[in-house]
Design a protein around this motif. Structure first.
Motif, PDB file in Angstrom:
ATOM      1  N   ASN A  25       0.807  -1.219   0.000  1.00 38.83           N
ATOM      2  CA  ASN A  25       0.000   0.000   0.000  1.00 38.83           C
ATOM      3  C   ASN A  25       0.841   1.270   0.000  1.00 38.83           C
ATOM      4  O   ASN A  25       0.334   2.346  -0.301  1.00 38.83           O
ATOM      5  CB  ASN A  25      -0.951   0.018   1.205  1.00 38.83           C
ATOM      6  CG  ASN A  25      -2.123  -0.908   1.000  1.00 38.83           C
ATOM      7  OD1 ASN A  25      -2.615  -1.079  -0.108  1.00 38.83           O
ATOM      8  ND2 ASN A  25      -2.563  -1.535   2.072  1.00 38.83           N
ATOM      9  N   TYR A  49      -3.056   0.497 -10.045  1.00 34.10           N
ATOM     10  CA  TYR A  49      -4.258  -0.079  -9.441  1.00 34.10           C
ATOM     11  C   TYR A  49      -4.531   0.588  -8.093  1.00 34.10           C
ATOM     12  O   TYR A  49      -5.654   0.959  -7.778  1.00 34.10           O
ATOM     13  CB  TYR A  49      -4.092  -1.588  -9.258  1.00 34.10           C
ATOM     14  CG  TYR A  49      -5.296  -2.247  -8.630  1.00 34.10           C
ATOM     15  CD1 TYR A  49      -6.342  -2.734  -9.423  1.00 34.10           C
ATOM     16  CD2 TYR A  49      -5.413  -2.379  -7.248  1.00 34.10           C
ATOM     17  CE1 TYR A  49      -7.457  -3.328  -8.845  1.00 34.10           C
ATOM     18  CE2 TYR A  49      -6.514  -2.952  -6.670  1.00 34.10           C
ATOM     19  CZ  TYR A  49      -7.539  -3.427  -7.470  1.00 34.10           C
ATOM     20  OH  TYR A  49      -8.646  -4.014  -6.902  1.00 34.10           O
ATOM     21  N   ARG A  50      -3.467   0.745  -7.310  1.00 33.06           N
ATOM     22  CA  ARG A  50      -3.586   1.361  -5.982  1.00 33.06           C
ATOM     23  C   ARG A  50      -4.051   2.814  -6.093  1.00 33.06           C
ATOM     24  O   ARG A  50      -4.888   3.274  -5.311  1.00 33.06           O
ATOM     25  CB  ARG A  50      -2.229   1.269  -5.298  1.00 33.06           C
ATOM     26  CG  ARG A  50      -2.204   1.639  -3.856  1.00 33.06           C
ATOM     27  CD  ARG A  50      -0.843   1.407  -3.261  1.00 33.06           C
ATOM     28  NE  ARG A  50       0.163   2.244  -3.902  1.00 33.06           N
ATOM     29  CZ  ARG A  50       1.462   1.995  -3.889  1.00 33.06           C
ATOM     30  NH1 ARG A  50       1.933   0.934  -3.304  1.00 33.06           N
ATOM     31  NH2 ARG A  50       2.308   2.808  -4.484  1.00 33.06           N
ATOM     32  N   PRO A  55      -6.149   1.776  -1.291  1.00 32.66           N
ATOM     33  CA  PRO A  55      -5.254   0.776  -0.700  1.00 32.66           C
ATOM     34  C   PRO A  55      -5.841  -0.639  -0.758  1.00 32.66           C
ATOM     35  O   PRO A  55      -7.058  -0.817  -0.765  1.00 32.66           O
ATOM     36  CB  PRO A  55      -5.085   1.240   0.742  1.00 32.66           C
ATOM     37  CG  PRO A  55      -6.221   2.151   1.014  1.00 32.66           C
ATOM     38  CD  PRO A  55      -6.635   2.731  -0.300  1.00 32.66           C
ATOM     39  N   PHE A  56      -4.950  -1.607  -0.795  1.00 30.53           N
ATOM     40  CA  PHE A  56      -5.365  -3.006  -0.773  1.00 30.53           C
ATOM     41  C   PHE A  56      -5.894  -3.323   0.626  1.00 30.53           C
ATOM     42  O   PHE A  56      -5.305  -2.926   1.629  1.00 30.53           O
ATOM     43  CB  PHE A  56      -4.176  -3.922  -1.097  1.00 30.53           C
ATOM     44  CG  PHE A  56      -3.668  -3.769  -2.498  1.00 30.53           C
ATOM     45  CD1 PHE A  56      -4.259  -4.452  -3.554  1.00 30.53           C
ATOM     46  CD2 PHE A  56      -2.590  -2.939  -2.770  1.00 30.53           C
ATOM     47  CE1 PHE A  56      -3.789  -4.312  -4.847  1.00 30.53           C
ATOM     48  CE2 PHE A  56      -2.111  -2.791  -4.058  1.00 30.53           C
ATOM     49  CZ  PHE A  56      -2.711  -3.474  -5.101  1.00 30.53           C
ATOM     50  N   ILE A  82       0.137  -5.624   3.913  1.00 29.72           N
ATOM     51  CA  ILE A  82      -0.724  -4.482   3.593  1.00 29.72           C
ATOM     52  C   ILE A  82      -0.651  -3.404   4.664  1.00 29.72           C
ATOM     53  O   ILE A  82      -1.264  -2.360   4.544  1.00 29.72           O
ATOM     54  CB  ILE A  82      -2.189  -4.911   3.379  1.00 29.72           C
ATOM     55  CG1 ILE A  82      -2.716  -5.634   4.617  1.00 29.72           C
ATOM     56  CG2 ILE A  82      -2.326  -5.746   2.135  1.00 29.72           C
ATOM     57  CD1 ILE A  82      -4.218  -5.768   4.638  1.00 29.72           C
TER      58      ILE A  82
END
Length: 125
Positions: A25, A49-50, A55-56, A82
């Motif tokens: 993250n 993507y982030r 955040p994941f 994470i």
């Protein structure tokens, strides 16, 4: 001797960061590229993507990134997290340590000359 100690300390720092989990993250593209199986394209895809999705929430969410499947995730699982500090924190701490090491190195050649002259004197006796 101080140079040897500084080299050893730097090596230990590098080794400790190799075993630290990378926070997916907060990690930069370069930090992600340091992971096994992650090259520049996959690292950029993770960062993109982030940025787009936030955040994941779990490590398994990494499978939502294009180019990362079950096999890649299983290889990475022990190296990623994470939450927590990413491996960037030790690297940032290493930079200030390098600056003071340069100062003693400048003084060391003077002591090396003294040591070099001592053995020469013993050989003449």
């Amino acid at each position: 001797m101080k140079k040897l100690f500084a080299l050893f300390a730097a090596l230990m720092l590098i080794c400790s960061t190799a075993f630290a989990a990378v926070n997916i993250n907060t990690a930069s593209q370069q930090e992600l590229e340091a992971l096994k199986g992650i090259g520049p394209v996959k690292a950029k895809a993770i960062v993109d993507y982030r940025a787009k999705n936030g955040p994941f929430k779990s490590v398994d969410d990494l499978k939502n990134v294009s180019g990362i499947g079950d096999k890649t995730l299983e290889k990475l699982r022990s190296e990623i997290a994470i939450s927590g500090a990413s491996s960037a924190a030790p690297k940032a701490a290493a930079k200030p340590a390098a600056a003071p090491a340069a100062k003693p190195a400048a003084a060391k050649p003077a002591t090396a000359k003294k040591e070099a002259s001592k053995p020469a004197a013993k050989k003449k006796s």
